[in-house]
Design an enzyme around this catalytic site. Structure first.
Site, PDB file in Angstrom:
ATOM      1  CD  GLN A 137       2.435 -83.588   8.858  1.00 54.99           C
ATOM      2  OE1 GLN A 137       3.405 -83.687   9.505  1.00 54.99           O
ATOM      3  NE2 GLN A 137       1.842 -84.738   8.305  1.00 54.99           N
ATOM      4  N   GLY A 138       2.818 -78.122   9.342  1.00 52.39           N
ATOM      5  CA  GLY A 138       3.686 -76.992   8.847  1.00 52.39           C
ATOM      6  C   GLY A 138       4.961 -77.135   9.599  1.00 52.39           C
ATOM      7  CB  SER A 172       9.793 -79.184   6.398  1.00 49.22           C
ATOM      8  OG  SER A 172       9.973 -80.713   6.650  1.00 49.22           O
ATOM      9  CD  GLU A 231       4.400 -87.660  10.363  1.00 54.67           C
ATOM     10  OE1 GLU A 231       4.587 -87.452   9.459  1.00 54.67           O
ATOM     11  OE2 GLU A 231       5.131 -86.816  11.351  1.00 54.67           O
ATOM     12  CG  ASN A 284      13.281 -95.397   8.098  1.00 51.25           C
ATOM     13  OD1 ASN A 284      12.421 -94.490   8.652  1.00 51.25           O
ATOM     14  ND2 ASN A 284      12.931 -96.388   7.513  1.00 51.25           N
ATOM     15  CD  GLU A 285      18.514 -92.873   6.136  1.00 53.33           C
ATOM     16  OE1 GLU A 285      18.661 -93.945   5.369  1.00 53.33           O
ATOM     17  OE2 GLU A 285      17.639 -91.973   6.141  1.00 53.33           O
TER      18      GLU A 285
END
Length: 782
Positions: A125-126, A128, A243, A369-370
């Protein structure tokens, strides 16, 4: 509602189970976050691919077998129970593939899907970057147009599988004058390309589960752009939706871990204290709620529905349930819980500790989760967005979005680990088993990764359905419309609709239905705070029908027609006793007729409680004892459905108030603290509902697990209703604490019914007994 598999599906289960028994390695593979382990996992992936089990729901042309959705669930259950290796190709199979089916060209699908399924090409995955964690739209890595393609420059971090992987998918800014979600493009980049530098990052387990990736004018041709140039955000949202939704975390993973927890608790030296027993029961209930929620989602997809931001509800629940399960395991282990796999005294080679470390990342990756709570509050509940100051975007000046909305940061974290960041595969594998054949990665026809599940199942949907029929939903709608009208003789009106006779046999003038026929009615009754004994009358109907004889012949027709009120009372007081023509109770194991005594004012005056003056036995013995035990289960299960409706109405009231009440110059619902309270209440309610539905189904089909299922439902619904009542009151503030505002009607109903038919602790004790005080493997339906 049908929670059984077809003979063909059971044959598929047998095939998968036998293949796994013959092929799963006897010893765990080395961690895939090591060179040798990575290669070993690739070999395993090839073996799965050769057996056409790597991607069971994919079309055959890409290596799948076009399996049904139910068959995918079966595969996942068997794979995890067999303890098969973690899937090295998870990023590609579970995340990228759905986006390839939806946005890719035929050439791209032919090029990338087969080697992905075979484990030959592993994807990282790319997402962040140093300045783009939870705020994914703040990416600064750029792509500049050149002859035949693009030159990529920048840095990605927390990239899972990048340390040893072959390809990377991610977002780059192709329009330097754009900001936020505009001007982004989704690229597919080989990690061995000239100008790419990969540096592994050690995680909590000490292994490089993810990495930093640096791009120095890396050339990428045009045919490695997925989707349209400048429209990368849309593609990325498809990927991140996979996801956090149905596909990344199948229920099989959690079911296997919960069963292991039960075995661990049974084997605990010296036994467990009540606190630990209750937590084991709660953990097992959570996993079953997630499994049932998945069945519910599967049914919705088969019916043509699209699952949108509701996937955030799913993600919060499974990530926090997984963490709680592993915390409970460490609590059961006591002093041995801190021992690593290298310690001679470690339990299960340190597997529970590894699982705990991995579960800590669950509330972070896939969008913290925030962030998910913000999405739920704004996109599901409709609360106003939080104002944000205008600022300069990474590609130039522009207005920052008012809130998550379509531009929600949905894939990274605000602390240390993004959606890319997962602790090492060894921890994941040893914690709970592997992941496998993703149902989302199939041809897309409607713009929804979940919708693609149904479109791909060429073998048909099967017969499993976990939802109400159109007629049952319409029945509930009609009752809801009735309750919206001014007060009248509600009981007579309900009788005219047939509500009072749903569980009355047809020979006595009833509808001859079952408990599932009351679910929509009871939810609407809870939403309307209906002050009528629908549950107590339904329980009485089943008791009288089972008893038979003169009492049934006399009272069932009167109950069905609404001529007389008949109730079964559980406990020392009789709800609506002042109106009842016949009151049934249990005393000392006997079925009795009770005479109401003095009024016993309740905090919920609408329940009009009476004491019991005297009782007269009308039946006893083993058969009657079984009827009475079933009556208590039925009362608990049906009350759970009613409480779901009560809680949902309180959420609606709180959301309405929070959207209108202005303080500090803006609606209070735009404050994150308020949003998160309401999002958590909604998560609790949405996962109590499938438990209530399954309890009704188990009673209707006389399942051997009906008693346990009723207790799971009542415990979850009671806790959800009490939590929601507290949240709704806090959101309303002082006005909610008055009799001038109607909220008190639903709060009082929640308080009283949470205790009726046994409170949450009582039912959690019953679940613990069912799980821990028997040598049998905990049974699940189907």
């Amino acid at each position: 509602m049908d929670l059984t598999y077809t003979p063909a599906e059971e044959a598929f289960r047998k095939e998968v189970r036998e293949w796994l028994a013959a092929n799963v390695p006897a010893e765990p593979l080395p961690s895939l976050d090591t060179p040798d382990g990575f290669a070993a996992h690739q070999e395993w992936e090839r073996k799965l691919y050769d057996a056409r089990l790597s991607v069971v729901t994919w079309p055959e042309e890409y290596g799948g077998r076009s399996a049904t959705l139910a068959e995918w669930l079966i595969f996942e259950e068997e794979y995890y129970q067999a303890g098969a290796p973690v899937r090295v190709g998870q990023n590609g199979i579970f995340l990228l593939a759905p986006s390839l089916f939806e946005f890719g060209t035929d050439e791209q699908r032919r090029r990338y899907l087969p080697p992905m399924a075979a484990g030959e090409e592993v994807w990282a995955q790319g997402w962040s970057e140093p300045e783009a964690g939870s705020d994914l739209a703040a990416v600064r890595s750029r792509a500049v147009r050149t002859d035949g393609g693009w030159l990529l420059s920048g840095q990605k971090t927390w990239s899972s599988r990048a340390a040893y992987g072959h390809w990377l998918f991610g977002l780059f800014r192709t329009d330097p004058g754009s900001s936020r979600h505009h001007g982004l493009t989704y690229f597919l980049v080989p990690l061995d390309a000239e100008g790419v530098t990969v540096r592994g990052i050690r995680q909590l387990d000490g292994e490089p589960g993810f990495a930093e990736v640096f791009f120095d004018e890396v050339f990428v041709p045009d045919d490695q752009v997925l989707g349209a140039v400048g429209k990368g955000w849309q593609v990325a949202m498809s990927t991140t939706g996979s996801e956090r939704g149905l596909t990344l975390r199948s229920p099989g993973r959690f079911m296997a871990a919960a069963d292991r927890l039960v075995s661990l608790a049974r084997a605990a030296a010296g036994g467990l204290g009540e606190a630990e027993r209750l937590e084991v029961a709660r953990a097992w209930t959570n996993t079953d709620a997630y499994r049932l929620f998945t069945f519910q989602t599967l049914t919705r997809v088969q019916d043509g529905e699209t699952i949108g931001p509701e996937s955030s509800i799913n993600k919060i629940f499974w990530s926090e349930a997984d963490l709680h399960l592993h915390e409970t395991a460490l609590r059961v282990l006591g002093a041995r819980g801190e021992l690593t796999g290298r310690a001679p005294d470690a339990a299960d080679a340190g597997r529970w500790l590894d699982g705990f470390l991995f579960s800590l990342a669950g509330p972070i990756y896939g969008g913290t989760n925030e962030i998910q709570r913000n999405i739920i509050a704004e996109r599901v509940l409709g609360l106003p967005r939080e104002p944000r100051p205008a600022g300069k975007g990474p590609g130039g000046p522009g207005k920052a979005p008012a809130g998550p909305g379509p531009s929600a940061p949905r894939s990274a974290d605000s602390v240390a680990v993004s959606s890319d960041g997962r602790p090492g595969a060894r921890a994941e594998q040893e914690a709970s088993g592997p992941r496998s054949g993703n149902p989302a990665a199939v041809p897309e026809k409607s713009g929804s990764g979940d919708r693609a599940l149904a479109d791909s199942a060429s073998g048909g949907a099967g017969r499993m359905r976990f939802g109400l029929t159109g007629e049952q939903r319409q029945f509930g709608t009609v009752v809801g419309e009735l309750l919206a009208k001014p007060d009248a003789d509600r009981w007579a009106a309900l009788a005219e609709l047939g509500v009072t006779g749903v569980l009355v046999p047809e020979e006595h003038g009833g509808l001859g239905g079952d408990e599932t026929d009351l679910l929509a009615v009871l939810e609407q009754a809870g939403r309307g705070a209906l002050a009528e004994p629908v549950v107590e009358a339904a329980v009485a109907a089943r008791v009288l029908a089972g008893l038979g004889g003169e009492p049934a012949a006399e009272w069932l027709p009167k109950l069905a027609s609404g001529e007389s009120l008949v109730v079964f009372a559980d406990g020392p007081y009789i709800p609506y006793g002042d109106r009842a023509g016949l009151v049934l109770v249990e005393r000392d194991g006997a079925l009795c007729v009770a005479e109401p005594g003095a009024a016993q004012p309740s905090t919920d005056p609408a329940r009009r409680l009476s004491g019991i003056a005297r009782t007269t036995p009308i039946g006893e013995g083993e058969r009657v004892g079984a009827l009475l035990a079933e009556a208590r289960d039925r009362g608990a299960a049906l009350t759970a459905a009613y409480l779901v409706g009560v809680a949902r109405r309180m959420i609606d009231m709180a959301v309405g108030h929070a959207g209108e009440r202005v303080q500090f110059g803006r609606p209070i619902g735009s404050f994150q603290a308020v949003k998160h309270h309401l999002a958590d209440a909604l998560v609790a309610v949405e996962f109590a509902r499938p438990l209530a539905y399954r309890a009704a189904y188990s009673l209707a089909t006389q399942a051997p697990t009906a008693s346990r299922d009723a207790s799971m439902a009542k415990a979850a619904a009671s806790e959800a209703a009490l939590r929601t009542a507290r949240t709704a009151l806090q959101v309303h503030g002082a006005i909610g604490y008055t009799l001038e505002y109607d909220l008190h009607r639903w709060m009082r109903r929640a308080w009283t019914l949470a205790a009726a038919w046994g409170d949450a602790t009582h039912h959690q004790r019953r679940v613990a007994i069912a799980l821990l005080d028997t040598q049998n493997t905990p049974e699940r339906l189907p």
